[in-house]
Design a protein around this motif. Structure first.
Motif, PDB file in Angstrom:
ATOM      1  N   ARG A   1       0.782  -1.116   0.026  1.00 10.63           N
ATOM      2  CA  ARG A   1       0.029  -0.098   0.085  1.00 10.63           C
ATOM      3  C   ARG A   1       1.008   1.072   0.180  1.00 10.63           C
ATOM      4  O   ARG A   1       2.025   1.342   0.707  1.00 10.63           O
ATOM      5  N   HIS A   2       0.275   2.303  -0.622  1.00 11.95           N
ATOM      6  CA  HIS A   2       1.076   3.595  -0.865  1.00 11.95           C
ATOM      7  C   HIS A   2       1.455   4.068   0.387  1.00 11.95           C
ATOM      8  O   HIS A   2       2.608   4.580   0.880  1.00 11.95           O
ATOM      9  N   ASP A   3       0.521   3.970   1.532  1.00 15.57           N
ATOM     10  CA  ASP A   3       0.920   4.773   2.881  1.00 15.57           C
ATOM     11  C   ASP A   3       1.777   3.696   3.719  1.00 15.57           C
ATOM     12  O   ASP A   3       2.204   4.196   4.823  1.00 15.57           O
ATOM     13  N   SER A   4       2.047   2.581   3.337  1.00 10.03           N
ATOM     14  CA  SER A   4       3.162   1.979   4.125  1.00 10.03           C
ATOM     15  C   SER A   4       4.573   2.274   3.970  1.00 10.03           C
ATOM     16  O   SER A   4       5.381   1.846   4.707  1.00 10.03           O
TER      17      SER A   4
ATOM     18  N   ASP B   1      -6.011   2.781  -8.042  1.00 10.69           N
ATOM     19  CA  ASP B   1      -4.827   2.511  -7.210  1.00 10.69           C
ATOM     20  C   ASP B   1      -3.948   3.734  -7.437  1.00 10.69           C
ATOM     21  O   ASP B   1      -3.147   4.021  -6.704  1.00 10.69           O
TER      22      ASP B   1
ATOM     23  N   THR C   1      -5.184   7.131  -6.321  1.00 10.08           N
ATOM     24  CA  THR C   1      -4.915   7.098  -4.708  1.00 10.08           C
ATOM     25  C   THR C   1      -3.688   7.560  -4.153  1.00 10.08           C
ATOM     26  O   THR C   1      -3.391   8.313  -3.332  1.00 10.08           O
ATOM     27  N   ALA C   2      -2.573   6.662  -5.026  1.00  6.17           N
ATOM     28  CA  ALA C   2      -1.120   6.629  -4.592  1.00  6.17           C
ATOM     29  C   ALA C   2      -0.515   7.999  -4.653  1.00  6.17           C
ATOM     30  O   ALA C   2       0.025   8.588  -3.890  1.00  6.17           O
TER      31      ALA C   2
ATOM     32  N   TRP D   1      -2.141  10.845  -2.557  1.00  7.46           N
ATOM     33  CA  TRP D   1      -1.460  10.817  -1.240  1.00  7.46           C
ATOM     34  C   TRP D   1       0.065  11.286  -1.093  1.00  7.46           C
ATOM     35  O   TRP D   1       0.134  12.297  -0.348  1.00  7.46           O
TER      36      TRP D   1
END
Length: 274
Positions: free
Chosen positions: A154-157, A189, A192-193, A196
């Motif tokens: 995931r992008h936020d990881s 996806d 969203t990434a 972010w």
């Protein structure tokens, strides 16, 4: 920034004729060992043909490769037509200083790919290695492999890495650029990434397929409402300074230099004069 293999004339030419803000001709990951020398020659030729009319850069091979020295020597011959050299797997000040020295009197700038654990750890030292450095770019694929992570996490990881790169870039006054999404689709996806990292404060992103270009440009280009508000903030602060006001209010907001910095960045990202 649209990345294209210099070894594929069709893809490279299509990229150079696209609407990308910058094109990076790749000599590294996208080029097989058998094609390294011909790709280098092609990249220099393409820069000569297109570099006067658009921002074009070259990603060279790594400092530990047999092609590094000749890649830099070829880049140095391009002069002002080559916007920058992208240094892969940058992880020490020496990596960037060697590239700086090899470019000599050329006005070509440098960008550093942060894609190793050491590079992330020492990103603050890299930021001050040379005045020729313009940007950091995160390289997720190589970094994931080195860390033992799945590249498609995931992008936020990646927040720890993203913040480290962003903070070092801002402290040095250079750009922070997100690495490519490891698919070729401009799907949910991808959106969203990239939204972010834009909201984190990044200035732009690499993309690896033209299909992602319009979406990336839309995400990172401030909308008209943001541009208009930034203008109003700067105008209000300027009026306050002329009148000697210690504090300025606009639409219920107390304005200060921090908001002015944000407003200037919005206008810069929109390509508008301050």
């Amino acid at each position: 920034m649209l990345v294209a293999p210099a070894s594929d004339l069709r893809k490279a030419t299509k990229a150079l004729e696209s609407d990308a803000d910058e094109v990076v001709l790749d000599l590294e990951d996208a080029v097989t060992p058998a094609n390294k020398e011909s790709a280098r020659t092609a990249a220099v030729d393409l820069i000569g043909r297109y570099g006067d009319g658009r921002t074009a850069s070259i990603r060279i091979n790594g400092a530990d490769s047999e092609w590094y020295t000749e890649d830099l020597a070829a880049c140095a011959t391009c002069g002002a037509t080559l916007a920058s050299v992208v240094v892969p797997k940058a992880q020490s000040a020496t990596d960037l200083q060697r590239a700086d020295a090899a470019l000599g009197d050329s006005p070509t700038r440098l960008q550093a790919l942060i894609e190793t654990p050491v590079g992330v750890r020492d990103v603050g030292l890299l930021a001050t290695a040379t005045d020729r450095l313009d940007a950091f770019v995160i390289g997720y694929a190589d970094l994931a492999a080195a860390l033992g992570r799945r590249a498609a996490m995931r992008h936020d990881s990646w927040i720890v890495v993203q913040d480290a790169v962003l903070i070092a870039a801002r402290a040095a006054g250079i750009s922070a650029v997100d690495g490519p999404h490891l698919t070729i689709a401009a799907d949910d996806d991808f959106r969203t990434a990239k939204t972010w990292v834009r909201d984190l404060g990044f200035d732009g992103t690499w993309v690896i397929h033209p299909a992602q270009l319009a979406t990336a440009t839309e995400i990172f280009t401030p909308d008209q409402a943001s541009v208009d508000d930034a203008r109003r903030v700067l105008d209000a602060l300027a009026a306050g300074e002329r009148s000697g006001a210690g504090a300025v209010e606009l639409d219920g907001r107390m304005l200060d230099e921090a908001l002015a910095v944000s407003a200037r960045r919005i206008l810069a990202n929109a390509g508008q004069a301050l």
